[in-house]
Design an enzyme around this catalytic site. Structure first.
Site, PDB file in Angstrom:
ATOM      1  N   SER A 164      16.081  -1.005  -1.989  1.00  0.00           N
ATOM      2  CA  SER A 164      15.350  -1.415  -3.177  1.00  0.00           C
ATOM      3  C   SER A 164      16.341  -1.615  -4.317  1.00  0.00           C
ATOM      4  O   SER A 164      17.196  -0.765  -4.553  1.00  0.00           O
ATOM      5  CB  SER A 164      14.329  -0.353  -3.585  1.00  0.00           C
ATOM      6  OG  SER A 164      13.887  -0.640  -4.903  1.00  0.00           O
ATOM      7  N   ASN A 212      14.923  -6.581   2.436  1.00  0.00           N
ATOM      8  CA  ASN A 212      14.216  -6.269   1.185  1.00  0.00           C
ATOM      9  C   ASN A 212      14.341  -7.474   0.227  1.00  0.00           C
ATOM     10  O   ASN A 212      14.828  -8.522   0.620  1.00  0.00           O
ATOM     11  CB  ASN A 212      14.821  -4.991   0.580  1.00  0.00           C
ATOM     12  CG  ASN A 212      13.791  -4.164  -0.156  1.00  0.00           C
ATOM     13  OD1 ASN A 212      13.017  -4.704  -0.955  1.00  0.00           O
ATOM     14  ND2 ASN A 212      13.748  -2.878   0.095  1.00  0.00           N
ATOM     15  N   ASN A 237       9.755  -8.350  -8.758  1.00  0.00           N
ATOM     16  CA  ASN A 237       9.217  -7.025  -9.091  1.00  0.00           C
ATOM     17  C   ASN A 237      10.321  -6.038  -9.382  1.00  0.00           C
ATOM     18  O   ASN A 237      11.406  -6.102  -8.806  1.00  0.00           O
ATOM     19  CB  ASN A 237       8.296  -6.513  -7.973  1.00  0.00           C
ATOM     20  CG  ASN A 237       9.033  -5.655  -6.957  1.00  0.00           C
ATOM     21  OD1 ASN A 237       9.242  -4.454  -7.169  1.00  0.00           O
ATOM     22  ND2 ASN A 237       9.466  -6.259  -5.861  1.00  0.00           N
ATOM     23  N   ASN A 267      15.556  -1.507  -7.378  1.00  0.00           N
ATOM     24  CA  ASN A 267      14.950  -0.993  -8.604  1.00  0.00           C
ATOM     25  C   ASN A 267      15.126   0.503  -8.834  1.00  0.00           C
ATOM     26  O   ASN A 267      14.521   1.058  -9.739  1.00  0.00           O
ATOM     27  CB  ASN A 267      13.470  -1.369  -8.622  1.00  0.00           C
ATOM     28  CG  ASN A 267      13.283  -2.871  -8.537  1.00  0.00           C
ATOM     29  OD1 ASN A 267      14.002  -3.609  -9.217  1.00  0.00           O
ATOM     30  ND2 ASN A 267      12.379  -3.327  -7.700  1.00  0.00           N
ATOM     31  N   THR A 268      15.922   1.155  -7.990  1.00  0.00           N
ATOM     32  CA  THR A 268      16.289   2.552  -8.230  1.00  0.00           C
ATOM     33  C   THR A 268      17.811   2.588  -8.340  1.00  0.00           C
ATOM     34  O   THR A 268      18.491   2.281  -7.358  1.00  0.00           O
ATOM     35  CB  THR A 268      15.800   3.462  -7.080  1.00  0.00           C
ATOM     36  OG1 THR A 268      14.377   3.435  -7.045  1.00  0.00           O
ATOM     37  CG2 THR A 268      16.274   4.897  -7.253  1.00  0.00           C
ATOM     38  N   ASP A 298       0.864  -1.192   0.000  1.00  0.00           N
ATOM     39  CA  ASP A 298       0.000   0.000   0.000  1.00  0.00           C
ATOM     40  C   ASP A 298       0.897   1.239   0.000  1.00  0.00           C
ATOM     41  O   ASP A 298       1.062   1.914   0.997  1.00  0.00           O
ATOM     42  CB  ASP A 298      -0.919  -0.028   1.228  1.00  0.00           C
ATOM     43  CG  ASP A 298      -2.000   1.048   1.138  1.00  0.00           C
ATOM     44  OD1 ASP A 298      -2.072   1.735   0.098  1.00  0.00           O
ATOM     45  OD2 ASP A 298      -2.765   1.206   2.104  1.00  0.00           O
ATOM     46  N   LYS A 299       1.448   1.518  -1.162  1.00  0.00           N
ATOM     47  CA  LYS A 299       2.456   2.580  -1.262  1.00  0.00           C
ATOM     48  C   LYS A 299       1.884   3.945  -0.920  1.00  0.00           C
ATOM     49  O   LYS A 299       2.589   4.831  -0.441  1.00  0.00           O
ATOM     50  CB  LYS A 299       3.052   2.616  -2.681  1.00  0.00           C
ATOM     51  CG  LYS A 299       3.956   1.410  -2.975  1.00  0.00           C
ATOM     52  CD  LYS A 299       4.422   1.423  -4.424  1.00  0.00           C
ATOM     53  CE  LYS A 299       5.136   0.148  -4.825  1.00  0.00           C
ATOM     54  NZ  LYS A 299       6.550   0.095  -4.493  1.00  0.00           N
ATOM     55  N   LYS A 333      15.982  -0.189   6.529  1.00  0.00           N
ATOM     56  CA  LYS A 333      15.636  -1.439   5.827  1.00  0.00           C
ATOM     57  C   LYS A 333      16.766  -1.825   4.885  1.00  0.00           C
ATOM     58  O   LYS A 333      17.133  -1.044   3.998  1.00  0.00           O
ATOM     59  CB  LYS A 333      14.323  -1.274   5.064  1.00  0.00           C
ATOM     60  CG  LYS A 333      13.894  -2.565   4.368  1.00  0.00           C
ATOM     61  CD  LYS A 333      12.457  -2.528   3.969  1.00  0.00           C
ATOM     62  CE  LYS A 333      12.046  -3.794   3.262  1.00  0.00           C
ATOM     63  NZ  LYS A 333      10.646  -3.776   2.861  1.00  0.00           N
ATOM     64  N   PHE A 344       9.549   2.244  -7.336  1.00  0.00           N
ATOM     65  CA  PHE A 344       8.978   3.322  -6.508  1.00  0.00           C
ATOM     66  C   PHE A 344       7.886   4.101  -7.244  1.00  0.00           C
ATOM     67  O   PHE A 344       7.876   5.329  -7.263  1.00  0.00           O
ATOM     68  CB  PHE A 344      10.054   4.314  -6.038  1.00  0.00           C
ATOM     69  CG  PHE A 344      11.015   3.790  -5.009  1.00  0.00           C
ATOM     70  CD1 PHE A 344      10.784   2.605  -4.334  1.00  0.00           C
ATOM     71  CD2 PHE A 344      12.161   4.508  -4.693  1.00  0.00           C
ATOM     72  CE1 PHE A 344      11.685   2.140  -3.367  1.00  0.00           C
ATOM     73  CE2 PHE A 344      13.060   4.062  -3.737  1.00  0.00           C
ATOM     74  CZ  PHE A 344      12.827   2.866  -3.075  1.00  0.00           C
TER      75      PHE A 344
HETATM   76  C1  LIG Z   1       5.597  -5.906  -5.587  1.00  0.00           C
HETATM   77  C2  LIG Z   1       6.479  -5.539  -4.439  1.00  0.00           C
HETATM   78  C3  LIG Z   1       6.736  -4.198  -4.172  1.00  0.00           C
HETATM   79  C4  LIG Z   1       7.566  -3.849  -3.114  1.00  0.00           C
HETATM   80  N1  LIG Z   1       7.779  -2.520  -2.853  1.00  0.00           N
HETATM   81  C5  LIG Z   1       8.540  -2.168  -1.801  1.00  0.00           C
HETATM   82  C6  LIG Z   1       8.729  -0.809  -1.467  1.00  0.00           C
HETATM   83  O1  LIG Z   1       8.178   0.097  -2.095  1.00  0.00           O
HETATM   84  N2  LIG Z   1       9.538  -0.508  -0.419  1.00  0.00           N
HETATM   85  C7  LIG Z   1      10.145  -1.479   0.339  1.00  0.00           C
HETATM   86  O2  LIG Z   1      10.865  -1.156   1.300  1.00  0.00           O
HETATM   87  N3  LIG Z   1       9.968  -2.788   0.058  1.00  0.00           N
HETATM   88  C8  LIG Z   1       9.182  -3.147  -0.975  1.00  0.00           C
HETATM   89  N4  LIG Z   1       8.990  -4.474  -1.244  1.00  0.00           N
HETATM   90  C9  LIG Z   1       9.683  -5.492  -0.433  1.00  0.00           C
HETATM   91  C10 LIG Z   1       8.800  -6.038   0.689  1.00  0.00           C
HETATM   92  O3  LIG Z   1       8.469  -5.015   1.603  1.00  0.00           O
HETATM   93  C11 LIG Z   1       9.546  -7.170   1.442  1.00  0.00           C
HETATM   94  O4  LIG Z   1      10.715  -6.636   2.043  1.00  0.00           O
HETATM   95  C12 LIG Z   1       9.955  -8.322   0.528  1.00  0.00           C
HETATM   96  O5  LIG Z   1       8.969  -8.564  -0.450  1.00  0.00           O
HETATM   97  C13 LIG Z   1      10.219  -9.605   1.301  1.00  0.00           C
HETATM   98  O6  LIG Z   1       9.080 -10.045   1.998  1.00  0.00           O
HETATM   99  P1  LIG Z   1       8.079 -11.199   1.394  1.00  0.00           P
HETATM  100  O7  LIG Z   1       8.952 -12.345   0.996  1.00  0.00           O
HETATM  101  O8  LIG Z   1       7.147 -11.507   2.518  1.00  0.00           O
HETATM  102  O9  LIG Z   1       7.405 -10.581   0.250  1.00  0.00           O
HETATM  103  C14 LIG Z   1       8.161  -4.855  -2.296  1.00  0.00           C
HETATM  104  C15 LIG Z   1       7.891  -6.201  -2.568  1.00  0.00           C
HETATM  105  C16 LIG Z   1       7.056  -6.558  -3.605  1.00  0.00           C
HETATM  106  C17 LIG Z   1       6.778  -8.012  -3.861  1.00  0.00           C
END
Ligand SMILES: Cc1cc2nc3c(=O)[nH]c(=O)nc-3n(C[C@H](O)[C@H](O)[C@H](O)COP(=O)(O)O)c2cc1C
Length: 349
Positions: free
Chosen positions: A167, A237, A104, A169-170, A58-59, A208, A108
């Site tokens: 992240s 992450n 993914n 992705n940046t 939920d960005k 993080k 951001f």
């Molecule tokens: C689609 C997607 C988008 C994510 N976006 C963010 C983000 O904006 N910021 C962030 O700190 N982590 C982001 N994450 C990472 C998650 O917060 C988490 O650290 C990571 O997915 C590992 O947990 P999980 O295995 O339970 O998914 C994202 C993960 C996914 C799958």
């Protein structure tokens, strides 16, 4: 039923539909089992049980009450950047269903700081604790200034702030985890935080981190975090590694891998950070939690609280309740009266 129907949509459309349903209260409320064994806290934030929602789902804080109704004990919104940005071109989210994983490279995508502030100002304070995860715009000239702007904008509106330097992705973002850059970033954020607190207890600042750090970099990061007085770490992450289990057709897909294949790597890293910080820093364990046994392993590796994202995509709205019930039974079976008693027991410290 709803979860199965969502699986038929392309992953990003399914995510949008899930947020829409959560916002409108169309997802049933779930009350996780309550047990005194499960109570925990991190950075002075008390929780009825340890499981929260990880950043990225939920960005823009579009569905906070709905997410609490799923039973999460805390919710982290964001990552938010000062200015809105569209993120990477689609497709940028891939389901690896058989592996219970996602890849993914969203990049951001978010509505920006002002939009998030507006939503949080309207929010019913009953829905808490709430954290905000902050980042820098992709084209930021001064990334440190971006983080400081987000911290200032959100400080009064949330219970903690998570600094996302992990992240994949940046471009360049993960380099902020290097010792000198991190020291500069944390110095600026902690100074801003103290000024905002004006002599009161400052809002907790958590960092993080990425699961892909080299051992020396982990030690250096722990040293800077402790020296600068960060309040806690979120471990971890998504990973840029592609273990064997990732099907060949997704191996070269750039982005972060999450879900089951991240579990072991992120849990081992959690244990290392518990040792590196001497158990002194609250750690939030995240990465591949799908069932109670995964949650329990993270507690035993040193977590005070937990988060998940990917499992929610595959396992539906009763997920939190199931995990929490299983965790409670596992603690009971091992004779722990309180979750805190099991914290870090597998790290040999
Ligand atoms: C689609 C997607 C988008 C994510 N976006 C963010 C983000 O904006 N910021 C962030 O700190 N982590 C982001 N994450 C990472 C998650 O917060 C988490 O650290 C990571 O997915 C590992 O947990 P999980 O295995 O339970 O998914 C994202 C993960 C996914 C799958």
């Amino acid at each position: 039923m709803l979860t199965r129907a969502l699986q038929l949509l392309p992953p990003e459309s399914a995510h949008g539909a899930a947020l829409w349903a959560l916002r409108r209260g169309l997802v049933p409320a779930v009350t996780p089992p309550s047990s005194p064994r499960l109570a925990t806290s991190f950075c002075g934030i008390d929780l009825a049980h340890p499981l929260g929602l990880a950043a990225g789902f939920d960005k823009n804080a579009a569905a906070v009450p709905g997410l609490f109704r799923l039973g999460f004990s805390f919710v982290e919104v964001g990552t938010v950047t000062p200015r809105p940005q569209a993120g990477n071109p689609r497709p940028r989210l891939f389901r690896l269903r058989a592996q219970q994983a996602l890849i993914n490279r969203m990049g951001f995508n978010n509505d920006g700081l002002e939009a998030l502030r507006a939503r949080l100002m309207e929010r019913d304070p009953r829905w808490s604790p709430l954290g905000a995860n902050i980042g820098a715009n992709r084209d930021a000239k001064d990334p440190v200034a971006d983080y400081v702007a987000c911290l200032r904008g959100l400080y009064e509106l949330v219970d903690y702030v998570a600094i996302n330097v992990s992240s994949p992705n940046t471009p360049g973002l993960r380099e902020l985890q290097g010792q000198a850059r991190l020291d500069e970033l944390l110095g600026a954020l902690i100074e801003a935080c103290s000024a905002l607190a004006g002599g009161n207890r400052a809002r907790p600042l958590l960092l993080k981190i990425a699961p892909d750090l080299a051992p020396d970099d982990e030690a250096a990061l722990a040293e800077v975090a402790l020296a600068r007085g960060v309040d806690g770490l979120i471990v971890a992450n998504t990973t840029i590694e592609r273990p064997q289990i990732v099907p060949r057709r997704y191996r070269d897909e750039p982005g972060g891998l999450s879900g089951a294949p991240l579990f072991l790597k992120s849990t081992e890293q959690l244990g290392r950070f518990y040792r590196l910080t001497g158990g002194k820093l609250p750690l939030i364990g995240v990465g591949g939690i799908l069932r109670g046994a995964d949650a329990y392993a993270k507690i035993r590796a040193g977590a005070s609280a937990l988060q998940l994202y990917t499992a929610l995509i595959y396992r539906g709205p009763r997920l939190v309740s199931r995990i929490i019930g299983e965790l409670d039974r596992l603690l009971e079976l091992d004779g722990y009266a309180r979750l805190g008693d099991a914290r870090g027991v597998d790290t040999g410290t």
